[in-house]
Design an enzyme around this catalytic site. Structure first.
Site, PDB file in Angstrom:
ATOM      1  N   ASN A  43       0.840  -1.198   0.000  1.00 53.60           N
ATOM      2  CA  ASN A  43       0.000   0.000   0.000  1.00 53.60           C
ATOM      3  C   ASN A  43       0.877   1.252   0.000  1.00 53.60           C
ATOM      4  O   ASN A  43       1.907   1.318   0.675  1.00 53.60           O
ATOM      5  CB  ASN A  43      -1.043   0.010   1.126  1.00 53.60           C
ATOM      6  CG  ASN A  43      -0.514  -0.296   2.509  1.00 53.60           C
ATOM      7  OD1 ASN A  43       0.556  -0.868   2.668  1.00 53.60           O
ATOM      8  ND2 ASN A  43      -1.266   0.094   3.511  1.00 53.60           N
ATOM      9  N   ALA A  47      -1.324  12.080   0.963  1.00 55.04           N
ATOM     10  CA  ALA A  47      -1.848  13.119   1.850  1.00 55.04           C
ATOM     11  C   ALA A  47      -3.288  13.488   1.494  1.00 55.04           C
ATOM     12  O   ALA A  47      -4.047  13.933   2.356  1.00 55.04           O
ATOM     13  CB  ALA A  47      -0.958  14.352   1.793  1.00 55.04           C
ATOM     14  N   CYS A  54      -3.999   0.177  -2.606  1.00 58.99           N
ATOM     15  CA  CYS A  54      -3.806  -1.001  -1.748  1.00 58.99           C
ATOM     16  C   CYS A  54      -2.696  -1.886  -2.324  1.00 58.99           C
ATOM     17  O   CYS A  54      -2.374  -1.825  -3.526  1.00 58.99           O
ATOM     18  CB  CYS A  54      -5.071  -1.832  -1.684  1.00 58.99           C
ATOM     19  SG  CYS A  54      -6.442  -1.072  -0.838  1.00 58.99           S
ATOM     20  N   GLU A  56      -2.759  -5.050  -2.970  1.00 65.75           N
ATOM     21  CA  GLU A  56      -3.221  -6.018  -3.976  1.00 65.75           C
ATOM     22  C   GLU A  56      -3.274  -5.392  -5.364  1.00 65.75           C
ATOM     23  O   GLU A  56      -2.819  -5.963  -6.354  1.00 65.75           O
ATOM     24  CB  GLU A  56      -4.620  -6.535  -3.607  1.00 65.75           C
ATOM     25  CG  GLU A  56      -4.681  -7.285  -2.304  1.00 65.75           C
ATOM     26  CD  GLU A  56      -5.002  -6.402  -1.102  1.00 65.75           C
ATOM     27  OE1 GLU A  56      -4.515  -5.240  -1.043  1.00 65.75           O
ATOM     28  OE2 GLU A  56      -5.713  -6.875  -0.200  1.00 65.75           O
ATOM     29  N   CYS A 108     -10.253  -3.974  -4.402  1.00 65.09           N
ATOM     30  CA  CYS A 108      -9.233  -4.927  -4.865  1.00 65.09           C
ATOM     31  C   CYS A 108      -9.869  -6.218  -5.366  1.00 65.09           C
ATOM     32  O   CYS A 108      -9.407  -6.806  -6.346  1.00 65.09           O
ATOM     33  CB  CYS A 108      -8.221  -5.213  -3.750  1.00 65.09           C
ATOM     34  SG  CYS A 108      -7.165  -3.786  -3.435  1.00 65.09           S
TER      35      CYS A 108
END
Ligand code: THU
Length: 152
Positions: A43, A47, A54, A56, A108
């Site tokens: 991951n 900001a 992620c 994945e 994901c």
């Protein structure tokens, strides 16, 4: 052939690579292609929050961008930063991406559905080479909308 315990270990080893200044929750994914090629993803937060990716999807997009689209399995792990960086850390602290018995997030799973065969794609969740469970994508993401719904 990379075995699934090894795939999980590789994901665990790479947990510290995650960029997680906001959630402080490290996720790491090792993607195994059908020809044995491996891609890692973690991951990467932002900001502005929503650009976060992620582990994945990072792994899948790296693979697809390199011309790989035939995937066999993915091992996914997560661990809170405070535990990962503590001297008390052991593999008992490794979690599947959320906590307890959770798995990859819905976004994901949808991206997996795009590129992976739900009947055969394996998702490996656990905390060590000896302690993991293998799930089929079709079981983690039932009634999914996917390419087959459009390419008629
Ligand atoms: N995260 C993943 O990388 N994979 C998942 O399956 C669940 C959540 C990340 C996103 C965010 O950086 C952090 O974990 C907390 O949600």
């Amino acid at each position: 052939m990379t075995d699934y315990g090894k795939l999980l270990e590789m994901a665990i080893e790479r947990l510290p690579l995650s960029y997680v200044p906001y959630s402080h929750f490290h996720c790491s994914a090792m993607l195994l292609c059908s020809d044995g090629k491996l891609f890692h993803g973690m991951n990467i937060e932002n900001a502005a929050y929503t650009p976060t990716i992620c582990a994945e999807r990072c792994a899948i997009f790296k693979a697809v961008s390199e011309g790989y689209r035939d995937f066999k399995a993915m091992a996914v792990v997560g661990c809170d930063e405070s535990i990962l960086s503590s001297p008390e850390f052991t593999q008992e602290h490794i979690l599947p991406p959320g906590s307890g018995n959770s798995g990859p997030c819905g976004v994901c799973r949808q991206v997996m559905q795009e590129f992976c065969d739900p009947e055969s794609f394996d998702i490996i969740l656990g905390r060590s080479a000896e302690d993991y469970t293998v799930y089929k994508l079709k079981d983690l993401y039932p009634y999914a909308f996917g390419p087959a719904d459009l390419n008629k």
